[in-house]
Write an enzyme that holds these catalytic residues in place. Structure first.
Site, PDB file in Angstrom:
ATOM      1  N   GLU A 114       0.890  -1.181  -0.035  1.00  0.00           N
ATOM      2  CA  GLU A 114      -0.029  -0.049   0.115  1.00  0.00           C
ATOM      3  C   GLU A 114       0.952   1.134  -0.006  1.00  0.00           C
ATOM      4  O   GLU A 114       1.725   1.358   0.853  1.00  0.00           O
ATOM      5  CB  GLU A 114      -0.848  -0.021   1.101  1.00  0.00           C
ATOM      6  N   CYS A 159      -2.290   8.321   4.349  1.00  0.00           N
ATOM      7  CA  CYS A 159      -2.306   8.103   3.038  1.00  0.00           C
ATOM      8  C   CYS A 159      -3.704   8.432   2.401  1.00  0.00           C
ATOM      9  O   CYS A 159      -3.747   8.833   1.272  1.00  0.00           O
ATOM     10  CB  CYS A 159      -1.798   6.599   2.779  1.00  0.00           C
TER      11      CYS A 159
END
Ligand code: FAD
Length: 1005
Positions: free
Chosen positions: A756, A790
């Site tokens: 990720e 994020c």
């Protein structure tokens, strides 16, 4: 004096009958079908879909400034596919005889003006002059008033100032008129009815302090006080009365605190009231405590009792956040509480003046009878109803009780529409007394019945569905912290103090069930005060990594074959450990990485969710799945853990993401070598304690913090590592993928990489967006935890027509938030995680300065700077286009780019114009644009009318694509599969022509 309710009931019912008789044949104007409003109400009550569309349309109307946008929304809201606009909306337009050949423009204008006049029904005026005129008229009709200024949604201190000034202005306007107002009936001392001040205002406290929040009770009460006090002084100067309204539960304690502070500061002035809501389960205790306080302080008080206006909101929020529902869930329970608490207040009439605010004739009759039974003097209680509603009730009240006060909102139609929606909902709710009485024409006996009897009838025959007797209960997210609970507010400072007494220690590695110390250590420090060392963490070199992988490899064969139910049990024990140590774990996050209290709790809660969810998932996937239906053959697919997993975790969700990746591997049967981020290694060590407490076998979990430059590549390259789960920057994620693709000598398996890698997330603001929500949503998504997520919003794309309004409110809001250490709950934004992060953000701020125009650059105070804390400036830059670096590169800090879009196509094109596709959000009230976003705004997680952050396990399974990552969504149904190899075994069950026929076989019917 007290009263016996059971003997009073027949008298209450008799009084109610009389009341009904006195208003027989009358109906509130909102239900009058001869008028447009009444027709719309009628349609809304008969047609739930229309009601939803109608109320949503009313809400968006003030934003529709052009005829194009008005007609587009009318089409989108009301003309489903091929159908026409409902006749009820055209009503009035056809009456003007423009009729059949009606052009869209005229129709649209009619609809707008009808809705605006509907709003005016509930609002006494749009400007102070109109309000004063309206009041004068009411007084002439024999009603007193309480004036309320609309506009309670303030997002910045500038708006809170304006709200205060609005009150001061209308008070000035009233002051000029005041001497001309004759006191109402019997008032010979310039007081209405001989005892009540003529001027009466109501204030909604949260609007006076834009930074109000439940977690910061003291700061919130002080902030509210700073702006309400000047109003109260003016009210006192005019000899008036001020009532502090009650809003949603999150502000309740601060509101009571505000009342006490004001009342204590001006002890000689008694005309200060507060509202309590009978629909809250805690109302009895709250009112009892409040009255006790009044007695003890020897300060007479005044209470307005209502049932409460936020029932749906409180219920939905509680359900969404996993809280106990704080309001009664059966309507008669609210009615019972209203009567019970009314009794308590009337019993204390010597120190408490009572304002009974209800349109319910049963509730009103109960109060009247109780007051008469207890001989409460007239001047100790009065009745209040809302302006524009329940005209028959107010008339009946005036006939009987004389003392009737109308609650009169005034102000712009923009906030007025939100108020209108509340009133429309109230009037059309199935349980509403007014609807039952005047629209449904329910039986009078039923309406006047003792609510206890009604409740009994409602509950009769109702059974609670039984819990499933086998297996685990359905997965539910761990509740978000509820800071309205005092114990929660106290627990955080206590846990922080406890941690401070016990930190700075050396933290060993944990390899194959053994603690291992190394000479190389790394200090982890508090980013708000780098001199404060949280822990001195041993650092693994390649030797320690080899030992950890060896231990994990040895553990693999056994752990792989442990039954899924047993593995699940270990995960559930680990979850229990986190629940039991919640506040201590939060304290480490607050000090080690600078998370605010709620952000820290969110992180630990998410870790719990991962454990609970993956425990259920491993059981689900552990069941072999039959493939095909051919008789004579049993073909089954099942999974096994791949092998040793290297988990390389980030610092921003130091517990949640670590636990998520580690627990997924362990649940799947893969032992783990875990490398936390250097700057959050003390939090990472929490996993060691957690797995030990859960009884995980030795070797299955290995804690190996270390310097990336020393052991990072070695861990990734190791031939015995089968899976690498990584969350972090794109650079490192790509490097891992590249290295993992190269087969090392002795390697037996292709490596699987789950990575990720970040985002450059956009939020689109449409020209009809609800700015009260959008401004706060963008602010939270961009600057919550200093923008170090994020999923954080780093680009806000604003449609041209609303650009100036949005930017003005956003910048004012950004100037209003408080900056400082995360351990102080008043602060909205704290330090970034370390000195390197600070330098990185400052570099991007420079880029922003060179590429666009800085709108906001907020630094912390010099005092805080002097602590050496890693405070990056909260920065908003405009004039950014898709070619700018600041629009393309991930900053991972509090820097927000503002981009202007011509229209929705342009906005979506800008949103999709980066190499990332992680999260995104859009604020719009256009059904067509919501649909377009669903289809074309291509990101892993898209949020409609919600911030782009705050993903929850299962509900918002999380992860992106393009350069945002490879792999399936964390906290979703496919995640564990990435740690597993599927196997298929097919057995021929036929022997010598005989085959047992199994269930599910494709056999002859
Ligand atoms: C003068 C005045 C001032 C007000 N000030 C405030 C204020 O400061 N704060 C505030 O919150 N409200 C305030 N209100 C609004 C008030 O809460 C609503 O008007 C009131 O709840 C309607 O109650 P009722 O007795 O008139 O009608 P009823 O029809 O008897 O009661 C409706 C109420 O019952 C409750 N209810 C509905 N469904 C359920 C259910 N399933 N289970 C349990 N309870 C249910 C809800 O509170 C709902 O509003 C004020 C009202 C007036 C008249």
């Amino acid at each position: 004096m007290t009263t016996d309710m059971s003997s009073l009931d027949p008298r209450i019912i008799a009084r109610g009958r009389e009341f009904f008789a006195s208003i027989s044949g009358e109906s509130p104007s909102v239900f009058n079908k001869g008028w447009w409003t009444g027709k719309v109400m009628d349609w809304s009550m008969k047609n739930e879909d229309f009601k939803i569309q109608m109320f949503r349309f009313v809400d968006v109307l003030p934003y529709l400034n052009t005829s194009e946008s008005l007609s587009r929304h009318i089409e989108e809201y009301f003309a489903a596919d091929d159908s026409n606009i409902p006749d009820v909306l055209k009503w009035g337009a056809t009456k003007t005889k423009i009729g059949g050949g009606l052009v869209a423009k005229v129709l649209n204008k009619t609809i707008r003006s009808n809705i605006e006049s509907m709003a005016r029904q509930f609002i006494i005026g749009q400007v102070s002059k109109e309000a004063v005129k309206g009041i004068k008229k009411l007084r002439k009709d024999g009603f007193s008033f309480v004036l309320d200024l609309l506009g309670e949604a303030t997002v910045s201190e500038v708006e809170s100032d304006a709200y205060r000034d609005g009150y001061l202005e209308v008070l000035e306007a009233m002051q000029k008129e005041l001497s001309k107002w004759k006191p109402l009936e019997g008032g010979n001392n310039d007081l209405d009815w001989g005892h009540a001040p003529k001027v009466n205002v109501a204030v909604k406290p949260s609007a006076f302090y834009s930074q109000s929040k439940a977690v910061d009770l003291d700061g919130t009460a002080a902030g509210m006080m700073s702006r309400i006090e000047p109003i109260y002084k003016k009210v006192m100067e005019m000899g008036g009365f001020m009532c502090i309204d009650m809003e949603s539960l999150k502000y309740k304690d601060a509101t009571i605190e505000l009342y006490k502070r004001l009342r204590t500061k001006y002890p000689d002035y008694p005309h200060l009231g507060i509202v309590f809501q009978a629909y809250l389960k805690c109302v009895d205790d709250d009112v009892r405590d409040f009255l006790a306080w009044s007695r003890e302080a020897n300060l007479p008080v005044s209470i307005r009792l209502v049932k409460g206006a936020y029932w749906d909101y409180e219920t939905v929020m509680a359900k969404q956040n996993g809280w106990e529902v704080p309001v009664w869930t059966h309507k008669p329970e609210s009615d019972m509480a209203f009567e019970r608490v009314s009794k308590m207040i009337l019993e204390n009439s010597d120190i408490c003046h009572y304002a009974c605010a209800s349109h319910n004739i049963r509730s009103i009759s109960a109060v009247m009878e109780m007051a008469s039974d207890m001989n409460v003097p007239d001047e100790r209680y009065e009745f209040q109803v809302l302006y524009g509603m329940a005209e028959p009730v107010r008339k009946g009240l005036k006939n009987v009780a004389k003392r009737v006060r109308l609650y009169c909102p005034y102000g712009d139609l923009l906030p007025g529409m939100a108020y209108l929606v509340r009133r429309l909902l109230e009037n059309t709710a199935n349980e509403s007394f007014l609807k039952m009485t005047f629209a449904d024409e329910a039986d009078m006996d039923r309406l006047l019945e003792n609510p206890e009897v009604t409740l009994r009838a409602q509950l009769e025959g109702k059974t609670v569905p039984p819990e499933p007797s086998e297996g685990l209960a359905r997965f539910q997210n761990y509740p978000i912290v509820d800071f309205t609970i005092e114990d929660e507010r106290k627990a955080y400072p206590a846990a922080i103090a406890k941690l401070r007494g016990n930190m700075g220690k050396k933290i060993p590695l944990y390899i194959n069930g053994q603690e291992v110390e190394t000479s190389d250590t790394l200090d982890s420090y508090n980013p708000a005060n780098p001199d404060e060392i949280i822990g001195s963490v041993c650092q693994a070199g390649v030797g320690e990594v080899d030992r950890a992988i060896e231990g994990a490899s040895e553990a693999y064969l056994k752990w792989r074959d442990v039954a899924p139910e047993e593995r699940a049990e270990v995960l559930l024990k680990a979850a229990q450990y986190l629940k039991d140590n919640m506040h201590d774990l939060c304290a480490v996050q607050i000090l080690e990485v600078g998370k605010q209290w709620d952000q820290a709790q969110g992180d630990v809660a998410e870790a719990i969710d991962f454990l609970e969810y993956y425990a259920r998932e491993t059981i689900r996937l552990g069941e072999p799945r039959r493939m095909g239906h051919a008789p004579g053959e049993m073909s089954q697919l099942f999974y096994q853990g791949k092998g040793v997993a290297a988990v390389i975790a980030p610092w921003n969700f130091p517990l949640a993401i670590s636990v998520g990746m580690v627990a997924a591997a362990i649940a799947s049967g893969c032992p783990v070598v875990y490398k936390p981020a250097g700057i959050s290694s003390v939090i990472g060590n929490g996993l060691t304690d957690m797995w030990k407490a859960a009884g995980l076998p030795e070797g299955v979990f290995n804690y190996c913090p270390g310097r990336g430059s020393v052991m990072g590549d070695h861990l990734v390259d190791h031939p015995d590592v089968s899976v690498i789960a990584f969350t972090g920057s794109m650079e490192i994620g790509l490097r891992i993928q590249e290295r993992a693709a190269k087969v090392q000598p002795g390697q037996q398996q292709c490596k699987k990489v789950i990575a990720e890698m970040g985002g450059k997330n956009a939020t689109i603001i449409d020209d009809d967006a609800d700015l009260d929500e959008a401004v706060l949503g963008v602010l939270y998504a961009a600057f919550g935890f200093q923008g170090q997520k994020c999923s954080a919003c780093s680009r806000v794309i604003v449609l041209d027509p609303i650009y100036d309004r949005f930017i003005e409110r956003l910048t004012e809001a950004a100037h209003s938030v408080k900056l400082g250490p995360a351990e102080n709950p008043a602060n909205y934004m704290g330090p970034v995680v370390d000195k390197a992060a600070l330098e990185n953000v400052l570099r991007y701020v420079k880029i922003a300065e060179s590429e666009g125009k800085i709108l906001v650059k907020r630094e912390v105070s010099d005092d805080l700077k002097a602590t050496g804390g890693c405070y990056a400036p909260l920065t908003i830059v405009e004039g950014i286009t898709k070619d700018h670096r600041i629009a393309q590169e991930e900053v991972f800090g509090p820097v927000l780019s503002v981009m202007r879009a011509k229209n929705m196509d342009d906005a979506i094109d800008i949103a999709n114009s980066t190499q990332f596709a992680l999260t995104g959000a859009i604020y719009t009230r256009s059904p067509a644009n919501l649909e377009q976003a669903r289809k074309d705004f291509r990101v892993g997680n898209l949020y409609l009318n919600k911030p782009s952050v705050g993903a929850l396990v299962e509900r918002h399974a999380f992860g992106g694509f393009k350069m945002s990552g490879v792999g399936s969504k964390a906290g979703g149904p496919d995640y564990l599969l990435q740690f597993m190899d599927p196997r298929l075994v097919c057995e021929n069950t036929m022997r010598r022509g005989f085959a047992p026929i199994e269930e599910g076989d494709d056999w002859l019917s």
